[in-house]
Design a protein around this motif. Sequence first.
Motif, mmCIF file in Angstrom:
data_model
loop_
_atom_site.group_PDB
_atom_site.id
_atom_site.type_symbol
_atom_site.label_atom_id
_atom_site.label_comp_id
_atom_site.label_asym_id
_atom_site.label_seq_id
_atom_site.Cartn_x
_atom_site.Cartn_y
_atom_site.Cartn_z
ATOM 1 N N TYR A 74 0.823 -1.206 0.000
ATOM 2 C CA TYR A 74 0.000 0.000 0.000
ATOM 3 C C TYR A 74 0.857 1.257 0.000
ATOM 4 O O TYR A 74 1.862 1.330 0.697
ATOM 5 N N LYS B 88 -1.793 7.876 0.391
ATOM 6 C CA LYS B 88 -2.312 8.903 -0.504
ATOM 7 C C LYS B 88 -1.807 10.267 -0.061
ATOM 8 O O LYS B 88 -1.544 10.497 1.121
ATOM 9 N N ARG C 31 5.550 8.945 0.826
ATOM 10 C CA ARG C 31 5.375 8.104 -0.355
ATOM 11 C C ARG C 31 6.702 7.599 -0.915
ATOM 12 O O ARG C 31 6.846 7.377 -2.104
ATOM 13 N N GLU D 85 -8.700 2.372 2.380
ATOM 14 C CA GLU D 85 -8.781 3.059 1.095
ATOM 15 C C GLU D 85 -8.914 4.572 1.242
ATOM 16 O O GLU D 85 -8.685 5.318 0.294
ATOM 17 N N GLU E 200 -3.533 3.712 -1.240
ATOM 18 C CA GLU E 200 -3.820 3.133 -2.552
ATOM 19 C C GLU E 200 -3.143 1.773 -2.578
ATOM 20 O O GLU E 200 -1.988 1.658 -2.167
ATOM 21 N N LYS E 201 -3.860 0.765 -3.029
ATOM 22 C CA LYS E 201 -3.247 -0.556 -3.157
ATOM 23 C C LYS E 201 -2.392 -0.547 -4.414
ATOM 24 O O LYS E 201 -2.822 -0.115 -5.466
ATOM 25 N N ASN E 202 -1.164 -1.037 -4.267
ATOM 26 C CA ASN E 202 -0.241 -0.986 -5.389
ATOM 27 C C ASN E 202 0.484 -2.297 -5.530
ATOM 28 O O ASN E 202 0.995 -2.870 -4.677
#
Length: 70
Positions: A2, A5, A41, A64, A68-70
Motif C-alpha cells: 500500500y 495517498k 510516499r 482506502e 492506494e493498493k499498489n
Amino acid sequence: MYFFKEIEDLNQIFKNRNITRKESAEIIGITEETFSRILNRKRKCSRVTAYAITKFFDENAEIEDYFEKN
C-alpha cells in the motif's frame, strides 16, 4: 502493498491531536523513519501497517481512505 495517498492537511492532523510524528510512530508500532518514508510516499507498507496508520488517524476510516493498493 500500500502507498499512502497525498493528504493536503496531514500536518493539521498531528497538530489537532497534539502529537508528534515520532510519538505517532511509536503508538503505531513502527520507527519514526519508516513512518516518515510511508507518509512521504517513499516506501510502501503492508496491509497490517496501512490498517494501523488508518485507524490511528481515524478509527472510522477504511484503508482506502488513506492508502492506494499498489
